[in-house]
Enzyme design. Sequence first.
Site, PDB file in Angstrom:
ATOM      1  N   ASN A  32       0.839  -1.195   0.000  1.00  0.00           N
ATOM      2  CA  ASN A  32       0.000   0.000   0.000  1.00  0.00           C
ATOM      3  C   ASN A  32       0.876   1.247   0.000  1.00  0.00           C
ATOM      4  OD1 ASN A  32       0.617  -0.795   2.683  1.00  0.00           O
ATOM      5  ND2 ASN A  32      -1.144   0.277   3.524  1.00  0.00           N
ATOM      6  N   GLU A  88       0.229   5.200   0.580  1.00  0.00           N
ATOM      7  CA  GLU A  88      -0.721   6.231   1.004  1.00  0.00           C
ATOM      8  C   GLU A  88      -0.258   7.603   0.538  1.00  0.00           C
ATOM      9  OE1 GLU A  88      -1.162   5.598   5.224  1.00  0.00           O
ATOM     10  OE2 GLU A  88      -2.253   3.724   4.886  1.00  0.00           O
ATOM     11  N   CYS A 147      -4.061   0.389  -2.597  1.00  0.00           N
ATOM     12  CA  CYS A 147      -3.959  -0.834  -1.803  1.00  0.00           C
ATOM     13  C   CYS A 147      -2.869  -1.751  -2.360  1.00  0.00           C
ATOM     14  CB  CYS A 147      -5.273  -1.601  -1.826  1.00  0.00           C
ATOM     15  SG  CYS A 147      -6.601  -0.853  -0.885  1.00  0.00           S
ATOM     16  N   GLU A 165      -2.954  -5.039  -2.821  1.00  0.00           N
ATOM     17  CA  GLU A 165      -3.412  -6.058  -3.775  1.00  0.00           C
ATOM     18  C   GLU A 165      -3.511  -5.473  -5.176  1.00  0.00           C
ATOM     19  OE1 GLU A 165      -4.683  -5.151  -0.879  1.00  0.00           O
ATOM     20  OE2 GLU A 165      -6.021  -6.669  -0.051  1.00  0.00           O
ATOM     21  N   CYS A 169     -10.130  -5.471   0.752  1.00  0.00           N
ATOM     22  CA  CYS A 169     -11.231  -4.504   0.606  1.00  0.00           C
ATOM     23  C   CYS A 169     -12.058  -4.810  -0.639  1.00  0.00           C
ATOM     24  CB  CYS A 169     -10.696  -3.077   0.601  1.00  0.00           C
ATOM     25  SG  CYS A 169     -10.133  -2.500  -1.011  1.00  0.00           S
ATOM     26  N   CYS A 198     -10.516  -3.911  -4.134  1.00  0.00           N
ATOM     27  CA  CYS A 198      -9.523  -4.902  -4.578  1.00  0.00           C
ATOM     28  C   CYS A 198     -10.198  -6.173  -5.063  1.00  0.00           C
ATOM     29  CB  CYS A 198      -8.540  -5.208  -3.455  1.00  0.00           C
ATOM     30  SG  CYS A 198      -7.422  -3.834  -3.127  1.00  0.00           S
TER      31      CYS A 198
END
Length: 147
Positions: A49, A51, A60, A62, A95, A98
């Site tokens: 990830n 940010e 993210c 994934e 999530c 993803c």
Amino acid sequence: MMTSTLDQTVSKLKQHAQRAAGNAHSPYSHFPVGAAVISGGGQVYVGCNVENASFGLTQCAERAALTAAIADGARAGDLQTLVLYTPGNTAHSPCGACRQVMHELMAADSTVISCCDSDAVRRWNRAEYLPDPFLPEDLNPAGEPQR
Ligand code: THU
């Protein structure tokens, strides 16, 4: 006990995902995530990830791994197993965003596995991780004229 081929693959992907999590840029959530995905030919791609101070721009792990796979030449539908790793003792759920991207890019018989530092492991097949997805076919429903 014999270690199966799948278990060896999963443990290799976990190592890659752990290494990627160590590179996560997560100064806001302090929730590093790593992911590793393997193609049918055995090529491994990783993501973490990333940010941003503009929070909505966060990527993210994934989706980063899946994007790296496509950028490096993996084809949609040829990605077999994705392992995500989060530090700590809880195997977290991927999530929803993803899951939608996994559904489009991974193989119909693909598996997603979540692992952590404890023995906790969670696994989903494609129907489990995203039932009733939005599909490419939804963009052009049969019988409807194109405008
Ligand atoms: N995150 C992931 O990388 N993957 C998920 O499936 C869930 C959330 C990241 C996004 C953000 O950087 C942090 O975890 C907290 O939400």
